[in-house]
Design an enzyme around this catalytic site. Sequence first.
Site, PDB file in Angstrom:
ATOM      1  N   HIS A  17       0.848  -1.209   0.000  1.00 16.28           N
ATOM      2  CA  HIS A  17       0.000   0.000   0.000  1.00 16.28           C
ATOM      3  C   HIS A  17       0.882   1.257   0.000  1.00 16.28           C
ATOM      4  O   HIS A  17       0.594   2.225  -0.716  1.00 16.28           O
ATOM      5  CB  HIS A  17      -0.881   0.051   1.265  1.00 16.28           C
ATOM      6  N   LYS A  41     -17.614  -6.863   6.479  1.00 17.04           N
ATOM      7  CA  LYS A  41     -16.351  -7.610   6.405  1.00 17.04           C
ATOM      8  C   LYS A  41     -15.805  -7.743   7.817  1.00 17.04           C
ATOM      9  O   LYS A  41     -15.945  -6.811   8.617  1.00 17.04           O
ATOM     10  CB  LYS A  41     -15.335  -6.824   5.563  1.00 17.04           C
ATOM     11  N   ARG A  89      -2.122  -5.873  -8.483  1.00 14.18           N
ATOM     12  CA  ARG A  89      -0.977  -6.761  -8.233  1.00 14.18           C
ATOM     13  C   ARG A  89      -0.973  -7.819  -9.332  1.00 14.18           C
ATOM     14  O   ARG A  89      -0.821  -7.517 -10.492  1.00 14.18           O
ATOM     15  CB  ARG A  89      -1.100  -7.397  -6.838  1.00 14.18           C
ATOM     16  N   SER A 127      -2.681  -7.899   2.893  1.00 14.16           N
ATOM     17  CA  SER A 127      -2.906  -7.746   4.345  1.00 14.16           C
ATOM     18  C   SER A 127      -3.223  -9.109   4.954  1.00 14.16           C
ATOM     19  O   SER A 127      -2.807  -9.412   6.075  1.00 14.16           O
ATOM     20  CB  SER A 127      -4.071  -6.789   4.606  1.00 14.16           C
TER      21      SER A 127
HETATM   22  O1  PNS Z   1      -9.070  -2.982   0.308  1.00 14.78           O
HETATM   23  P1  PNS Z   1     -10.343  -3.485  -0.276  1.00 14.78           P
HETATM   24  O2  PNS Z   1     -11.084  -4.339   0.727  1.00 14.78           O
HETATM   25  O3  PNS Z   1     -10.126  -4.194  -1.585  1.00 14.78           O
HETATM   26  O4  PNS Z   1     -11.257  -2.199  -0.594  1.00 14.78           O
HETATM   27  C1  PNS Z   1     -12.518  -2.318  -1.200  1.00 14.78           C
HETATM   28  C2  PNS Z   1     -13.326  -1.004  -1.051  1.00 14.78           C
HETATM   29  C3  PNS Z   1     -13.474  -0.662   0.420  1.00 14.78           C
HETATM   30  C4  PNS Z   1     -12.615   0.115  -1.756  1.00 14.78           C
HETATM   31  C5  PNS Z   1     -14.723  -1.244  -1.706  1.00 14.78           C
HETATM   32  O5  PNS Z   1     -15.305  -2.373  -1.157  1.00 14.78           O
HETATM   33  C6  PNS Z   1     -15.641  -0.042  -1.534  1.00 14.78           C
HETATM   34  O6  PNS Z   1     -15.508   0.945  -2.205  1.00 14.78           O
HETATM   35  N1  PNS Z   1     -16.618  -0.152  -0.597  1.00 14.78           N
HETATM   36  C7  PNS Z   1     -17.590   0.884  -0.349  1.00 14.78           C
HETATM   37  C8  PNS Z   1     -18.972   0.479  -0.876  1.00 14.78           C
HETATM   38  C9  PNS Z   1     -19.122   0.814  -2.352  1.00 14.78           C
HETATM   39  O7  PNS Z   1     -19.055   1.956  -2.749  1.00 14.78           O
HETATM   40  N2  PNS Z   1     -19.331  -0.217  -3.182  1.00 14.78           N
HETATM   41  C10 PNS Z   1     -19.533  -0.005  -4.609  1.00 14.78           C
HETATM   42  C11 PNS Z   1     -18.313  -0.390  -5.441  1.00 14.78           C
HETATM   43  S1  PNS Z   1     -18.389  -2.113  -5.854  1.00 14.78           S
END
Ligand code: PNS
Length: 157
Positions: A17, A41, A89, A127
Amino acid sequence: MKVAIYPGSFDPITNGHLDIIRRALSIFDRLVVAVADNSNKKHLFSVKERMDMIRKATESLPVDVDSFDGLLVDYLKKKDVHTIVRSLRANSDFESEFQMAVVNRELDKDIESVFLMTDKEYFYLSSSAVKEVARHGGDVSHWVHDSVREKLREIFR
Ligand code: PNS
């Protein structure tokens, strides 16, 4: 001033990150690292703990650390920012990232997602892997900032 938002779970922030944060800062003047308060989650660290670790790891950088719940596009609107930074990645990231970017674009056509590739050193790093190794007493010092390593040590003591 070019500003972007780098959203994620950051449970916890890794050197992968941090590599993306540094790369993003070569394009944007300022970056908001936004921790998703995503209650469906299961996380090891609280939002506050995740934000504290990001603050410590990005101390010397032009980074704001924040959190959000609900839709990411609503958060961007609230902050008046139009660019999302995400990392890629290995191949396996592509499909889910592509889907997320398309959904976000459907929700708000003014939002653009920018993808940055991690250094090859971090291609395998996640992570989850860090937590798994730390849980079994392995050395994660090459993969995380010192403050994160300490926090993992505390939790798995
Ligand atoms: O680090 P991650 O878990 O891959 O991050 C994912 C994240 C938090 C960026 C994504 O799940 C998110 O944007 N969540 C907020 C809800 C949302 O807007 N969902 C619509 C996009 S699919």
